[in-house]
Scaffold this active site. Structure first.
Site, PDB file in Angstrom:
ATOM      1  N   LEU A 298       7.344   6.084  -3.890  1.00 51.81           N
ATOM      2  CA  LEU A 298       8.547   4.358  -4.556  1.00 51.81           C
ATOM      3  C   LEU A 298       8.451   3.487  -2.847  1.00 51.81           C
ATOM      4  CD1 LEU A 298      10.480   5.915  -6.693  1.00 51.81           C
ATOM      5  CD2 LEU A 298       8.081   4.665  -7.058  1.00 51.81           C
TER       6      LEU A 298
ATOM      7  N   ASP B  98       3.415  -2.914   0.716  1.00 54.98           N
ATOM      8  CA  ASP B  98       4.446  -2.038   0.170  1.00 54.98           C
ATOM      9  C   ASP B  98       5.480  -3.222   0.947  1.00 54.98           C
ATOM     10  OD1 ASP B  98       3.173  -0.835  -1.291  1.00 54.98           O
ATOM     11  OD2 ASP B  98       3.302   0.794   0.648  1.00 54.98           O
TER      12      ASP B  98
ATOM     13  N   TYR C 270      -7.139   8.607   0.225  1.00 60.10           N
ATOM     14  CA  TYR C 270      -6.692   7.232   0.198  1.00 60.10           C
ATOM     15  C   TYR C 270      -7.197   6.630   1.537  1.00 60.10           C
ATOM     16  CZ  TYR C 270      -4.093   3.303   0.505  1.00 60.10           C
ATOM     17  OH  TYR C 270      -3.344   1.465   0.620  1.00 60.10           O
TER      18      TYR C 270
HETATM   19  C1  GLA Z   1       0.154   3.014  -1.363  1.00 58.97           C
HETATM   20  C2  GLA Z   1      -0.350   1.212  -0.036  1.00 58.97           C
HETATM   21  C3  GLA Z   1      -0.599   0.275  -0.319  1.00 58.97           C
HETATM   22  C4  GLA Z   1      -1.760  -0.105  -1.490  1.00 58.97           C
HETATM   23  C5  GLA Z   1      -0.764   1.664  -2.571  1.00 58.97           C
HETATM   24  C6  GLA Z   1      -1.791   1.264  -4.186  1.00 58.97           C
HETATM   25  O1  GLA Z   1       1.411   2.028  -1.346  1.00 58.97           O
HETATM   26  O2  GLA Z   1       0.843   1.757   0.720  1.00 58.97           O
HETATM   27  O3  GLA Z   1      -0.453  -0.365   0.901  1.00 58.97           O
HETATM   28  O4  GLA Z   1      -3.188   0.316  -1.357  1.00 58.97           O
HETATM   29  O5  GLA Z   1      -0.852   2.514  -1.965  1.00 58.97           O
HETATM   30  O6  GLA Z   1      -1.627   0.455  -4.213  1.00 58.97           O
END
Ligand code: GLA
Length: 420
Positions: free
Chosen positions: A159, A209, A261
């Site tokens: 979150l 974010d 990621y």
């Molecule tokens: C994380 C990263 C974001 C985005 C999301 C996936 O929250 O911080 O930049 O890539 O994953 O949408």
């Protein structure tokens, strides 16, 4: 990020349905009012450093409605700020030195000594912001600070607790040094926060974010266009239609700093390079056939179709067909699960159970590999759906999730400093 969870939890009614539910209660993670959060940050500040801070600033966590894993591909995302926020109490000093205190401990050092991977852990998100703001000329080379943190954003729940921390400090520093905090100023601050996360915390995330934490508006989602860097508020009032977004924190461990990621991001960038486009935002579904290997094709298909899904949701929102958004959320989950492969058993369980309990749609939200899911439900069904999600987790032998009722909060801002 590994800050200790400092969230308030309410125990709801015992989940009644489902074989595994006997004696299991739903836990609701409440938002902390800003005044209480500011008081906690100030108390931590006095305890750590003595005296009062110059002020307290807050920034929100987020859920992303749709547009997942597309921000680093120049795509469109539609996040919402939570009323669960992080506060920093800050007092400026002019010697380029930082002293930081959070629920996990303390860190102290010179901004001069900050660099890739140093410091590591939670202090990276704070020290990195000052380092990045200094590099981009947003604050002077002598800027230093005492900083104490209090957070109501669940940690490790996907979150955006890290972005909330970064953005709370960024807006604090900007206010203290008189850097602009209008829309353009906030965009520059968001860029500094992304640099802190990518270059100091070494998490290769995109910018969604930070964009929502700094540009959120209450009662709205924000359309984040990572292609041209613009943000636009989109009216978002589920309650008017008798709907709610239920957030399910699966409590499965969630780490963005590990390799998964980064791997996904690399595949997406490889796909764009193979197609000869700057980002996958410029690719179409028919282009996908030109990708050599099936894995890259699946990864790219998620990105290209997800950007289309954001456009679909925008249309439903503008025509007031809010229930129709649900099916698009569920398609997004299937794409993230099968093509992008960033879901996990806990997220799939939450989504399956919410849908079986009558949610209009559900999906994982955020980076995945743990973290949270969202479900679009009738307001009247929120407790029942949460109970079903909980009992399904139990039946599947998974850790009990926690739940958040959310509304759409505002952006990072200064709060009145309580003097006590
Ligand atoms: C994380 C990263 C974001 C985005 C999301 C996936 O929250 O911080 O930049 O890539 O994953 O949408």
């Amino acid at each position: 990020m590994d800050l200790r969870r400092r969230t308030r939890v309410d125990r709801g009614p015992v989940a009644r349905r489902g074989a595994g539910a006997v004696g299991v209660v739903t836990e609701w993670v409440r938002a902390t009012p800003d005044a209480d959060l500011a008081a906690s940050a100030t108390a931590a500040f006095r305890d750590a450093f003595g005296g009062l801070p110059d002020g307290v600033w807050v920034a929100p966590g987020r859920v992303n409605l749709i547009g997942e894993h597309v921000d680093y591909a120049g795509g469109l995302s539609l996040p919402i700020a939570l009323s669960h926020r992080t506060a920093v109490a800050v007092r400026e000093r002019r010697d380029g030195h930082l002293r930081l205190r959070s629920g996990l401990g303390s860190w102290e050092g010179a901004v001069d000594a900050v660099g890739p991977g140093a410091p590591s852990g939670w202090p990276a998100y704070l020290a990195g912001v000052v380092w990045a703001m200094r590099r981009s000329g947003l604050c002077g080379t002598d800027f230093g600070a005492h900083v104490a943190v209090a957070s109501a954003v669940p940690i490790g729940a996907g979150l955006s607790s890290s972005a909330a921390l970064e953005c709370a400090l960024a807006i604090a520093v900007a206010d203290l040094v008189g850097a602009p905090t209008d829309d353009a100023g906030r965009t520059a601050l968001a860029a500094a926060c992304v640099a802190a996360e990518n270059e100091i915390a070494l998490a290769p995330t995109g910018g969604m974010d930070q964009a929502i934490a700094l540009h959120a508006r209450a009662g709205h989602a924000v359309l984040v266009d990572s292609g041209d860097g613009t943000v636009a508020p989109v009216p978002f009032d589920l309650g008017a239609d008798g709907l709610a977004l239920l957030v399910i924190d699966t409590r499965a461990p969630h780490r963005l700093v590990d390799g998964q990621y980064a791997q996904r991001r690399r595949s997406v960038e490889d796909a764009a390079a193979q197609l000869g486009v700057p980002t996958l935002r410029h690719a179409t579904r028919t282009d996908l056939d030109r990708l050599g290997d099936p894995l890259t094709e699946r990864r790219a298909r998620h990105v290209v179709t997800e950007i289309d899904r954001v456009r679909e949701v925008l249309q439903f929102l503008s025509s007031g067909s809010l229930r129709e958004v649900g099916a698009v959320l569920t398609s997004s989950h299937i794409s993230l699960r099968d093509d992008f492969e960033v879901s996990c058993p806990e997220l799939d369980s939450a989504v399956d159970a919410a849908l079986a309990a009558g949610a209009h749609g559900a999906r994982m939200t955020g980076g995945g590999f743990g973290g949270s899911a969202i479900a679009l439900v009738d307001v009247a069904d929120v407790d029942r759906v949460a109970g079903e999600v909980l009992s399904t987790a139990e039946t599947r032998g998974l850790v009990a999730p926690a739940f958040l009722r959310i509304d759409t909060g505002g952006a990072a801002a200064r709060r009145v400093t309580p003097v006590s």
